[in-house]
Write an enzyme that holds these catalytic residues in place. Sequence first.
Site, PDB file in Angstrom:
ATOM      1  N   GLY A  57      -4.089  13.534 -10.170  1.00 44.34           N
ATOM      2  CA  GLY A  57      -5.434  14.044  -9.889  1.00 44.34           C
ATOM      3  C   GLY A  57      -5.511  14.744  -8.554  1.00 44.34           C
ATOM      4  CG  ASN A  92      -2.244  -0.735   0.903  1.00 48.76           C
ATOM      5  OD1 ASN A  92      -2.365  -1.380  -0.143  1.00 48.76           O
ATOM      6  ND2 ASN A  92      -3.203  -0.665   1.799  1.00 48.76           N
ATOM      7  CE  LYS A 114      -7.495   2.016   7.922  1.00 40.54           C
ATOM      8  NZ  LYS A 114      -6.599   0.881   8.056  1.00 40.54           N
ATOM      9  CB  CYS A 149      -6.722   1.212   2.253  1.00 46.47           C
ATOM     10  SG  CYS A 149      -8.161   0.178   2.433  1.00 46.47           S
TER      11      CYS A 149
END
Length: 465
Positions: free
Chosen positions: A269, A224, A279, A276
């Site tokens: 953008g 992530n 954090k 997700c």
Amino acid sequence: MSDPHAAEKPKLSVLGLGHVGLPTALGFVELGFEVTGCDDDTSKVAMIRAGQTPFYEPGLDALLKRALASGRLTVTESVEQAVRTGTVLFVCVGTPQKENGEADLGQVEAIARTIARNLNGYKLVVEKSTVPAVTAQWISKTMARFAKPSNISGNPAAEFELASNPEFLQEGKALENFFNPDRIIIGVESERGRALLEQVYRPFKCPILFTTVCTAELTKHAANAFLSTKISFINMVAEICEAVGADVTEVAKGMGLDPRIGREFLNAGVGFGGYCFPKDLRAFIHLAHERGLDCGLLCEVDKINRRRVEIIVKKVRRALWVVQGKKLCVLGLAFKGGTDDIRESPALNVITDLLKEGACLQVHDPQAMEACQKEHPAQPGRLEYCSSVDEAARGAEALLILTDWEEYRRLDLKRLKELMESPIIIDGRNLLDPESVRSAGFEYVGMGRDAGAKRRPATAESAAQ
Ligand code: UGA
């Protein structure tokens, strides 16, 4: 046809029926497993039992109906029941963020205690929620503390172990991702646990990586963090493109053709949002700081992301001069297309800033209006929820696109030109083709592509205007 492996299939329980838990529970039912899904939110449980999904996710409605009809799905508010019924317990509860960025593991700890108190035989406790590395060790310690023989209701042979099997589901594509994963990561440290998860994942054909629990936890956080970094990287490039007169969408295309880089997650953008990335990034930073490590790279990723909202608000100011009292059409509230989730949506930050500047907003989203209205009730003449794009555009002095819904790529520009007070489009997601928008008579403002478009050699068509 009967399932030759039916007898070997372990009973599964899914603790927490949110955006991860519900698709996971229904996915496993579809694959022939008996699943008990539980959530402490009684109204959510009632809805699911009645065949209604508590949030929008493509395909989930139909899957829920099939799961209920199969008789293999039990839905309950009793964690105790779910713990007692399943052998493999998937923990899918929320891991929100504390003020200091750290992950709040209160729900995970509470689940660990309940599992410990209800052990009635061997349990494999599998973390699916994204949690900081070493959370499993804490769950194990907590469970060991609470699972005293006296708590094991007459079954002293009960035992448990921890595994980590991070989910990689994207909202809006959760089922597609569940049934066709790129990879499955399993952190498990005993043969018994590994064999059980091999049975669970037998139907899947993708690579399965077995590793330690801590490595599996870290793999999810790193994935992530890397994807967030990719987005902030292209957003930083977008800022440079604007300064020098290049077009970031073309830069991304050129970069993405290199297979070592890849085109995905290079869309500049308004920045990343959702439950997700923001954090998890902050929790990863917190984990590194706690251990005295330098993670300046990730701090910068967060900083660039926060700047995106300021950048688009500046674009509105630049386009309109005075924002106070101007009617603006805002398309998109969800943190991305394909979901009704507004958690940490950059669109909401833009809306908040524009309202502070005195703008009057007419907003639209194909799915997220209900969720948004609960948190930000309509204010007549200031914040109005519109049931169609046309309604939102009527009388507006500019139109902003803040969420990448597919339907916003196909706007009827001719009609919008008639409806709007002044033809300005600020495309916060670079969904539209600037040339087509300009030739329909609009002023077009994109993210990292404005100066480039102005300096591009004039085509015969644009020169004629
Ligand atoms: C993300 C990951 O993609 C999943 O693999 C992971 O399982 C999930 O988090 C999780 O940890 O549970 P999700 O939050 O559903 O999934 O959404 P993404 O599709 O990753 O998008 C995140 C944000 O980045 C959105 O606001 C999106 O608009 C933004 N984004 C994405 C960009 O601004 N540019 C891009 O090129 C791609």
